[in-house]
Design a protein around this motif. Structure first.
Motif, PDB file in Angstrom:
ATOM      1  N   PHE B  29     -12.567  61.165 -29.130  1.00  0.00           N
ATOM      2  CA  PHE B  29     -12.098  59.866 -28.634  1.00  0.00           C
ATOM      3  C   PHE B  29     -13.159  58.823 -28.919  1.00  0.00           C
ATOM      4  CE2 PHE B  29      -9.589  57.080 -26.080  1.00  0.00           C
ATOM      5  CZ  PHE B  29     -10.493  56.231 -25.456  1.00  0.00           C
ATOM      6  N   ASN B  30     -12.698  57.728 -29.509  1.00  0.00           N
ATOM      7  CA  ASN B  30     -13.633  56.654 -29.829  1.00  0.00           C
ATOM      8  C   ASN B  30     -13.018  55.297 -29.518  1.00  0.00           C
ATOM      9  OD1 ASN B  30     -16.140  55.755 -30.707  1.00  0.00           O
ATOM     10  ND2 ASN B  30     -15.478  55.564 -32.831  1.00  0.00           N
ATOM     11  N   GLY B  31     -12.120  55.259 -28.531  1.00  0.00           N
ATOM     12  CA  GLY B  31     -11.533  53.990 -28.128  1.00  0.00           C
ATOM     13  C   GLY B  31     -10.013  54.014 -28.161  1.00  0.00           C
ATOM     14  N   LEU B  32      -9.401  53.250 -27.268  1.00  0.00           N
ATOM     15  CA  LEU B  32      -7.943  53.158 -27.193  1.00  0.00           C
ATOM     16  C   LEU B  32      -7.532  51.697 -27.291  1.00  0.00           C
ATOM     17  CD1 LEU B  32      -5.499  55.155 -25.022  1.00  0.00           C
ATOM     18  CD2 LEU B  32      -5.347  52.659 -25.006  1.00  0.00           C
ATOM     19  N   PHE B  33      -6.511  51.455 -28.081  1.00  0.00           N
ATOM     20  CA  PHE B  33      -6.033  50.104 -28.346  1.00  0.00           C
ATOM     21  C   PHE B  33      -4.600  49.948 -27.845  1.00  0.00           C
ATOM     22  CE2 PHE B  33      -9.290  48.874 -31.477  1.00  0.00           C
ATOM     23  CZ  PHE B  33      -9.789  50.106 -31.844  1.00  0.00           C
ATOM     24  N   TRP B  34      -4.259  48.737 -27.490  1.00  0.00           N
ATOM     25  CA  TRP B  34      -2.874  48.339 -27.285  1.00  0.00           C
ATOM     26  C   TRP B  34      -2.587  47.172 -28.234  1.00  0.00           C
ATOM     27  CZ3 TRP B  34       0.903  50.697 -24.570  1.00  0.00           C
ATOM     28  CH2 TRP B  34       0.529  51.640 -23.605  1.00  0.00           C
ATOM     29  N   TYR B  35      -1.435  47.289 -28.902  1.00  0.00           N
ATOM     30  CA  TYR B  35      -0.985  46.239 -29.807  1.00  0.00           C
ATOM     31  C   TYR B  35       0.419  45.816 -29.396  1.00  0.00           C
ATOM     32  CZ  TYR B  35      -4.745  47.409 -33.111  1.00  0.00           C
ATOM     33  OH  TYR B  35      -5.965  47.628 -33.714  1.00  0.00           O
ATOM     34  N   GLN B  36       0.736  44.561 -29.689  1.00  0.00           N
ATOM     35  CA  GLN B  36       2.111  44.066 -29.537  1.00  0.00           C
ATOM     36  C   GLN B  36       2.690  43.877 -30.935  1.00  0.00           C
ATOM     37  OE1 GLN B  36       2.880  39.794 -28.792  1.00  0.00           O
ATOM     38  NE2 GLN B  36       3.870  40.423 -26.885  1.00  0.00           N
ATOM     39  N   GLN B  37       3.934  44.290 -31.102  1.00  0.00           N
ATOM     40  CA  GLN B  37       4.566  44.110 -32.400  1.00  0.00           C
ATOM     41  C   GLN B  37       5.994  43.595 -32.220  1.00  0.00           C
ATOM     42  OE1 GLN B  37       5.223  47.602 -34.876  1.00  0.00           O
ATOM     43  NE2 GLN B  37       5.007  46.395 -36.750  1.00  0.00           N
ATOM     44  N   HIS B  38       6.284  42.417 -32.771  1.00  0.00           N
ATOM     45  CA  HIS B  38       7.643  41.925 -32.814  1.00  0.00           C
ATOM     46  C   HIS B  38       8.306  42.485 -34.072  1.00  0.00           C
ATOM     47  CE1 HIS B  38       6.072  38.895 -29.915  1.00  0.00           C
ATOM     48  NE2 HIS B  38       7.289  39.041 -29.426  1.00  0.00           N
ATOM     49  N   ALA B  39       9.610  42.613 -34.014  1.00  0.00           N
ATOM     50  CA  ALA B  39      10.365  43.242 -35.101  1.00  0.00           C
ATOM     51  C   ALA B  39      10.071  42.564 -36.436  1.00  0.00           C
ATOM     52  CB  ALA B  39      11.859  43.190 -34.797  1.00  0.00           C
ATOM     53  N   GLY B  40       9.746  43.365 -37.441  1.00  0.00           N
ATOM     54  CA  GLY B  40       9.516  42.840 -38.779  1.00  0.00           C
ATOM     55  C   GLY B  40       8.180  42.155 -38.977  1.00  0.00           C
ATOM     56  N   GLU B  41       7.317  42.249 -37.960  1.00  0.00           N
ATOM     57  CA  GLU B  41       6.013  41.612 -38.064  1.00  0.00           C
ATOM     58  C   GLU B  41       4.902  42.644 -37.908  1.00  0.00           C
ATOM     59  OE1 GLU B  41       7.605  37.479 -35.965  1.00  0.00           O
ATOM     60  OE2 GLU B  41       5.706  38.362 -35.331  1.00  0.00           O
ATOM     61  N   ALA B  42       3.701  42.244 -38.241  1.00  0.00           N
ATOM     62  CA  ALA B  42       2.558  43.131 -38.088  1.00  0.00           C
ATOM     63  C   ALA B  42       2.122  43.185 -36.618  1.00  0.00           C
ATOM     64  CB  ALA B  42       1.405  42.636 -38.944  1.00  0.00           C
ATOM     65  N   PRO B  43       1.466  44.262 -36.229  1.00  0.00           N
ATOM     66  CA  PRO B  43       0.953  44.347 -34.858  1.00  0.00           C
ATOM     67  C   PRO B  43      -0.126  43.312 -34.596  1.00  0.00           C
ATOM     68  CG  PRO B  43       0.923  46.485 -35.954  1.00  0.00           C
ATOM     69  CD  PRO B  43       1.203  45.469 -37.001  1.00  0.00           C
ATOM     70  N   THR B  44      -0.179  42.829 -33.373  1.00  0.00           N
ATOM     71  CA  THR B  44      -1.263  41.942 -32.965  1.00  0.00           C
ATOM     72  C   THR B  44      -2.066  42.620 -31.852  1.00  0.00           C
ATOM     73  OG1 THR B  44       0.212  40.775 -31.460  1.00  0.00           O
ATOM     74  CG2 THR B  44      -0.105  39.822 -33.623  1.00  0.00           C
ATOM     75  N   PHE B  45      -3.351  42.468 -31.906  1.00  0.00           N
ATOM     76  CA  PHE B  45      -4.272  43.128 -30.993  1.00  0.00           C
ATOM     77  C   PHE B  45      -4.137  42.566 -29.582  1.00  0.00           C
ATOM     78  CE2 PHE B  45      -8.165  45.119 -29.683  1.00  0.00           C
ATOM     79  CZ  PHE B  45      -8.825  44.204 -28.875  1.00  0.00           C
ATOM     80  N   LEU B  46      -4.050  43.458 -28.599  1.00  0.00           N
ATOM     81  CA  LEU B  46      -4.014  43.042 -27.203  1.00  0.00           C
ATOM     82  C   LEU B  46      -5.287  43.444 -26.459  1.00  0.00           C
ATOM     83  CD1 LEU B  46      -0.362  43.950 -26.100  1.00  0.00           C
ATOM     84  CD2 LEU B  46      -1.273  41.694 -26.662  1.00  0.00           C
ATOM     85  N   SER B  47      -5.673  44.725 -26.586  1.00  0.00           N
ATOM     86  CA  SER B  47      -6.802  45.178 -25.783  1.00  0.00           C
ATOM     87  C   SER B  47      -7.464  46.400 -26.404  1.00  0.00           C
ATOM     88  CB  SER B  47      -6.348  45.526 -24.365  1.00  0.00           C
ATOM     89  OG  SER B  47      -5.517  46.669 -24.387  1.00  0.00           O
ATOM     90  N   TYR B  48      -8.671  46.628 -25.950  1.00  0.00           N
ATOM     91  CA  TYR B  48      -9.460  47.774 -26.400  1.00  0.00           C
ATOM     92  C   TYR B  48     -10.211  48.330 -25.197  1.00  0.00           C
ATOM     93  CZ  TYR B  48     -13.305  50.289 -28.755  1.00  0.00           C
ATOM     94  OH  TYR B  48     -14.205  51.235 -29.176  1.00  0.00           O
ATOM     95  N   ASN B  49     -10.071  49.627 -24.957  1.00  0.00           N
ATOM     96  CA  ASN B  49     -10.814  50.298 -23.889  1.00  0.00           C
ATOM     97  C   ASN B  49     -11.566  51.475 -24.481  1.00  0.00           C
ATOM     98  OD1 ASN B  49      -8.277  49.076 -22.627  1.00  0.00           O
ATOM     99  ND2 ASN B  49      -9.380  49.652 -20.776  1.00  0.00           N
ATOM    100  N   VAL B  50     -12.834  51.562 -24.159  1.00  0.00           N
ATOM    101  CA  VAL B  50     -13.603  52.729 -24.596  1.00  0.00           C
ATOM    102  C   VAL B  50     -14.242  53.422 -23.382  1.00  0.00           C
ATOM    103  CG1 VAL B  50     -15.742  51.470 -25.058  1.00  0.00           C
ATOM    104  CG2 VAL B  50     -15.212  53.571 -26.327  1.00  0.00           C
ATOM    105  N   LEU B  51     -14.403  52.677 -22.278  1.00  0.00           N
ATOM    106  CA  LEU B  51     -14.914  53.244 -21.041  1.00  0.00           C
ATOM    107  C   LEU B  51     -13.812  53.254 -19.992  1.00  0.00           C
ATOM    108  CD1 LEU B  51     -18.374  51.432 -20.877  1.00  0.00           C
ATOM    109  CD2 LEU B  51     -17.889  53.742 -21.718  1.00  0.00           C
ATOM    110  N   ASP B  52     -13.933  54.134 -19.018  1.00  0.00           N
ATOM    111  CA  ASP B  52     -12.941  54.211 -17.946  1.00  0.00           C
ATOM    112  C   ASP B  52     -12.895  52.900 -17.169  1.00  0.00           C
ATOM    113  OD1 ASP B  52     -13.517  57.710 -16.977  1.00  0.00           O
ATOM    114  OD2 ASP B  52     -12.552  56.793 -18.711  1.00  0.00           O
ATOM    115  N   GLY B  53     -11.698  52.576 -16.728  1.00  0.00           N
ATOM    116  CA  GLY B  53     -11.553  51.412 -15.871  1.00  0.00           C
ATOM    117  C   GLY B  53     -10.544  50.428 -16.407  1.00  0.00           C
ATOM    118  N   LEU B  54     -10.504  49.293 -15.747  1.00  0.00           N
ATOM    119  CA  LEU B  54      -9.504  48.269 -16.019  1.00  0.00           C
ATOM    120  C   LEU B  54     -10.148  47.084 -16.754  1.00  0.00           C
ATOM    121  CD1 LEU B  54      -6.512  47.501 -15.305  1.00  0.00           C
ATOM    122  CD2 LEU B  54      -7.459  46.261 -13.345  1.00  0.00           C
TER     123      LEU B  54
END
Lengths: 118, 110
Positions: B29-54
């Motif tokens: 494990f080297n990090g977790l990402f969340w992306y948003q993607q609208h139909a027919g478009e590329a993903p856009t970056f939302l967040s990155y977590n590498v340590l526990d927590g919010l």
């Protein structure tokens, strides 16, 4: 900053022909570029990772002779789909990263290329 | 093997809060990402977590528990424009390869 472009955005080609897709980082030098394909309502599947000046690393199951990747400079990578068939129709997305940048973990996605093979 | 699970679809009401869960089993494990993607478009970056927590960023928050192999994306004050697919992705190895989940399609209704 961190803009990635892809060209073309849409392409329709006949079965048996080859198609080249370009991915450019416009305002930064990309140490690494990634190529993904995405089927409708499915997630991104990594096809290959390319570093400037070296051969691409392909994921298991991806035919390197069919999907030719060239990363000739720090701002340009190309994906050529050779002898395309209808099953190659998909949404192809590239992303670029500069691991010397802060933050180094981000990858910046291009807008994607919709390939339709008839 | 590598596995990332998230719900296929969710529906929520405008103005409400929605939580999209993601569980993962990856080699390293080297990090977790969340992306948003609208139909027919590329993903856009939302967040990155590498340590526990919010991690909170405006209306969006992301949580990580590495011991549980679990993350969630929390969207507050939902807007119609939040209707999209949300992709959970894990950077699994010591390198830079990122594995994506199948995505959760969120429908926001009035």
């Amino acid at each position: 900053g961190a803009v990635v472009s892809q060209h073309p955005s849409r392409v329709i080609c006949k079965s048996g022909t080859s198609v080249k897709i370009e991915c450019r980082s416009l305002d930064f030098q990309a140490t690494t570029m990634f190529w993904y394909r995405q089927f409708p309502k499915k997630s991104l599947m990594l096809m290959a990772t390319s570093n400037e000046g070296s051969k691409a690393t392909y994921e298991q199951g991806v035919e390197k002779d069919k999907f030719l990747i060239n990363h000739a400079s720090l701002t340009l990578s190309t994906l050529t789909v050779t002898s395309a068939h209808p099953e190659d129709s998909s949404f192809y997305i590239c992303s670029a990263s500069d691991f010397d940048r802060v933050p180094s973990y981000e990858q910046y996605f291009g807008p994607g290329t919709r390939l339709t093979v008839t | 093997g590598q596995n990332i699970d998230q719900p296929t679809e969710m529906t929520a009401t405008e103005g409400a809060i929605v939580q999209i869960n993601c569980t993962y089993q990856t080699s390293g494990f080297n990090g977790l990402f969340w992306y948003q993607q609208h139909a027919g478009e590329a993903p856009t970056f939302l967040s990155y977590n590498v340590l526990d927590g919010l991690e909170e960023k405006g209306r969006f928050s992301s949580f990580l528990s590495r011991s549980k192999g679990y993350s969630y994306l929390l969207l507050k004050e939902l807007q119609m424009k939040d209707s999209a697919s949300y992709l959970c992705a894990v950077r699994a190895t010591g390198g830079f390869k990122t594995i994506f989940g199948a995505g959760t399609r969120l429908f926001v209704k009035a």
